[in-house]
Scaffold this active site. Structure first.
Site, short mmCIF file in Angstrom:
data_model
loop_
_atom_site.label_atom_id
_atom_site.label_comp_id
_atom_site.label_asym_id
_atom_site.label_seq_id
_atom_site.Cartn_x
_atom_site.Cartn_y
_atom_site.Cartn_z
N ASP A 307 -13.50 -6.13 -2.26
CA ASP A 307 -12.16 -5.94 -2.52
C ASP A 307 -11.78 -5.44 -3.99
OD1 ASP A 307 -9.57 -6.96 -2.41
OD2 ASP A 307 -9.67 -8.96 -2.13
N GLU A 517 -1.07 -13.22 -2.09
CA GLU A 517 -1.64 -13.03 -3.11
C GLU A 517 -1.43 -14.22 -4.40
OE1 GLU A 517 -4.74 -10.03 -3.44
OE2 GLU A 517 -2.86 -8.54 -2.31
C1 BGC Z 1 -6.73 -8.34 -1.51
C2 BGC Z 1 -6.96 -7.58 0.12
C3 BGC Z 1 -6.55 -6.59 -0.28
C4 BGC Z 1 -6.48 -5.46 -0.85
C5 BGC Z 1 -6.26 -4.05 -0.91
C6 BGC Z 1 -6.50 -6.91 -2.56
O1 BGC Z 1 -5.94 -7.60 -3.09
O2 BGC Z 1 -7.21 -8.95 -1.69
O3 BGC Z 1 -6.29 -8.98 0.44
O4 BGC Z 1 -7.05 -5.99 1.65
O5 BGC Z 1 -5.97 -6.30 -2.41
O6 BGC Z 1 -5.05 -4.46 -1.04
#
Ligand code: BGC
Length: 746
Positions: A307, A517
């Site tokens: 990630d 998030e």
């Molecule tokens: C998230 C992921 C995402 C990635 C790319 C991360 O901060 O946890 O779910 O796919 O960013 O955008």
């Protein structure tokens, strides 16, 4: 031979032909990967393992007033000097499909024409509920709402549309589905999950992957999926995003591993690791999770991507590595194949050093790169890495919009309907208020147009908010509106009260602003005070109240439940959410959604439906506001005659269960027939019940339907004391629609 038998033989034949064709295809791909790998330098290999954000190679970010612009020189450097294998995301706002195509062509031209081996770049975005970051795309309900439809076919078809629209832009990779089982309602990513139940998440996750990937990834309307965030992302102890989870191995295997097993069996091409830690071990550093369990036990063949910045985080945030270099070694040796670095080439440089000094074996690099190349071959990128210009016309087709509307309508869950106040007659004078009444961002949430989904001005002007959809449905003259409050700010409650007094009914739309998030972290699951105040103030007028909840997680509303005559849970219903809500409010659609989560009543009693008996003895109770699986209808369904084919089964038996469901009301409607099993005594304390099957049916008034289920003793398995899956003989109960029958497994 009868026609039916012939068709069975023919389809078996087709299946065998198809799978032997697939095996041949796989073998050819493996040979091609081997051949290509043999020609690659170490630098080229490590480049393939490197994924950078588009920001690294951009001149200007895309904002409302500024066009995004690629820095051609930097892009050339990324691909020819650092050999990067993958690029992701936007910087900051959505692009038109035409611009996406331009961008992808520019990237692939360099990768194909200006490099020695012409290895295409794999571009990835977060198309979490539709082709996010793409202007004009179909934006479906978020997964939590899709789960409320309990309709696997709808999930599969929506994913297929997402794939078509993403690939039309030239993007072959979608970082979805989220397969965390949503058992922590505070978690700001709950809305990205398919809810709290492992069976429901597994079934819908598998369907999503099938819809996205189809049977052949190289077909021009399919994309590679990315099951995430492996493992334990959805159960942070604190409820805050990217914070520690404490999950004993038994629980991990019981509740969090099965969706990944289903995803791997469905052929998911890639998996993203969980940013955080389980039991003190960051997942990005866990050989056990990333290699032994994922590869050894589950048999995953695709590649694992880290990630965002999370290899670096092993050093910077998690403190299990003493340097960035140690972090790179740790993650790669644990089983991460591609690093979402994402801002620089540090991963590339450090990994190169590590291999050159002999600290990371070349064999591990070859393994990771082979997995990445394999997916690129499967996607057909070596044959044609370019978008098809005509594919843009497929975006937001009439079929896609209709399916989107259906999904939103099927998701909406009726939680309360005192005296059948709903559906409302269309000649009523309606007062609409609340912070989610007149905005689109609040119906869509994060991962919509921009990362946080909160740029209201960027939403398509032709899409309708709840207020606008009501105005269209019953006429502007019968609708009045004022917001009353923002989410946590009182605006004009007094005015709202006065306006409510002049109406026949107040529709109060409350919930959450868009987020995703970490920015979505909260300290209190209770609905904000200002919104509660608005409802309380309007209730003093005596005007009937219909509450509409537009929220990504179940914000506690116990203080106002009794003040409302009707309550609709809309979740985050997507771009067609407004019209779908209006359809339900005024009876053009009969709601059939069922909660995919337990809706809590108290902030400190966050129980799931599959709790243990000890949690409901004495003063303890599963005292939720509404239970998992709950949802009302404008009609009524009666269950009768639950029956089993026998009462004693042996380990090889099929367990046949039937029940008769009658639509006993006066409207046609959709019902979700849910089958639960209770294990009466087991060597590990059994949950009170667990979902083991469901079917969604449509019944006309007065219609009776017999619904059949077939289980096997494997459906009675659980993770035993040795942390392996076992079935134990003994007594079980099956429950459907409030009826139960017991049976014995010998
Ligand atoms: C998230 C992921 C995402 C990635 C790319 C991360 O901060 O946890 O779910 O796919 O960013 O955008």
């Amino acid at each position: 031979m009868k026609l039916k038998q012939w068709s069975g033989v023919i389809s078996l034949g087709l299946l065998i032909a198809l799978s032997s064709c697939q095996v041949r295809q796989e073998n050819t791909i493996d040979a091609k990967v081997k051949q290509l790998l043999a020609q690659m330098t170490l630098e080229e290999k490590i480049g393939q393992m490197t994924q950078i954000s588009i920001q690294v190679v951009s001149k200007t970010r895309g904002t409302v007033d500024q066009k995004h612009e690629i820095d051609h020189e930097k892009l050339v450097e990324a691909i020819t000097k650092y050999h990067v294998g993958s690029i992701l995301n936007v910087w900051d706002v959505a692009h038109s499909p035409e611009y996406w195509q331009e961008l992808i062509i520019q990237i692939q031209n360099i990768a194909i024409k200006d490099t020695r081996l012409g290895i295409p770049v794999i571009y990835g975005i977060d198309a979490i509920h539709g082709a996010n970051y793409t202007l004009g795309a179909t934006i479906f309900p978020q997964n939590i709402a899709m789960a409320a439809t309990w309709n696997p076919e709808l999930v599969r078809r929506s994913a297929a549309i997402t794939a078509r629209e993403v690939r039309a832009c030239g993007i072959p990779w979608n970082f979805n589905p989220v397969l965390g089982v949503g058992r922590q309602p505070l978690w700001p990513r709950l809305f990205e999950t398919f809810g709290e139940d492992v069976f429901l998440v597994s079934v819908l996750g598998e369907e999503y992957i099938k819809g996205l990937q189809g049977t052949d990834l190289s077909v021009s309307d399919r994309v590679a999926g990315c099951a995430k965030h492996y493992l334990g992302d959805s159960f942070p102890f604190s409820g805050k995003d990217r914070t520690p989870a404490w999950i004993p191995e038994r629980m991990l295997r019981e509740l969090f591993v099965p969706p990944y097993r289903a995803a791997v069996n469905a052929g998911v091409a890639t998996i993203m690791a969980n940013s955080s830690e389980i039991n003190g071990i960051p997942v990005h550093s866990s050989y056990f999770l990333l290699t032994e369990l994922l590869r050894g036990e589950l048999g995953f063949k695709g590649f694992v991507v880290s990630d965002w910045n999370d290899i670096n985080n092993l050093y910077r945030r998690e403190k299990v590595a003493g340097s960035q270099k140690e972090a790179v070694k740790m993650a790669v040796m644990a089983g991460i194949d591609m690093s979402m670095v994402p801002y620089d080439y540090s991963f590339y440089e450090l990994l190169l050093e590590l291999v050159n000094e002999g600290s990371v074996p070349l064999a591990r690099i070859d393994e990771a790169v082979s997995r990445i190349l394999r997916v690129k071959f499967q996607l057909g990128l070596f044959k044609n890495p370019y978008p098809e210009s005509h594919a843009i016309q497929l975006i937001a087709s009439a079929e896609a919009q209709a399916l989107n509307r259906q999904a939103a309508a099927e998701a909406i869950t009726l939680l309360k309907n005192r005296n059948h106040i709903l559906p409302l007659a269309k000649n009523r004078k309606v007062f609409v208020t609340g912070p989610t009444a007149n905005a689109l961002s609040v119906l869509n949430g994060g991962w919509t147009i921009v990362w946080q989904g909160n740029e209201e001005a960027l939403y398509p002007s032709e899409k309708l908010t709840i207020l606008e959809a009501i105005q269209v449905k019953i006429g502007k003259d019968k609708t009045s509106y004022t917001p009353g409050v923002a989410f946590d700010i009182v605006l004009n409650i007094l005015q709202a009260v006065q306006m409510a007094q002049n109406a026949d009914v107040a529709i109060i739309c409350i919930g959450e602003p868009a987020y995703c998030e970490t920015p979505g972290n909260i300290d209190n699951l209770t609905m904000t005070k200002a919104q509660l105040e608005l409802v309380k103030a309007i209730s003093t007028t005596g005007v009937p109240i219909v509450l509409v909840l537009a929220e990504g997680r179940p914000r506690i509303i116990s203080e106002i439940v009794d003040l409302a005559d009707a309550i609709l849970m809309a979740y985050l219903p997507g771009l067609e959410g407004g019209p779908a809500i209006a359809d339900v409010l005024f009876g053009d659609v009969n709601p059939g959604g069922k909660l995919p989560i337990s809706y809590p009543q108290y902030p400190n009693s966050l129980m799931t439906y599959d709790h243990k008996t000890s949690e409901i003895v004495d003063v303890n109770d599963y005292d939720v506001q509404w239970s998992f699986g709950f949802g009302m209808s404008y009609t009524t369904f009666d269950y009768a005659n639950l029956r089993l084919d026998t009462t004693v089964y042996n380990p090889d038996s099929e367990i046949r269960i039937s029940v008769d469901v009658t639509n006993s009301g006066d409207r046609s409607g959709l019902e979700v027939v849910q089958l639960y099993i209770s294990d009466k005594v087991a060597s590990v304390t059994p949950p009170v019940k667990r979902l083991k099957g469901f079917q969604k049916i449509y019944l006309e008034p007065g219609q009776i339907r017999t619904v059949d289920f077939m289980l096997t003793p494997l459906d009675l398995e659980f993770v035993g004391r040795e942390n392996t899956r076992i079935t134990e003989p003994g007594e079980f109960a099956v429950e459907i629609g409030g009826l139960t029958r017991n049976f014995i497994l010998e």
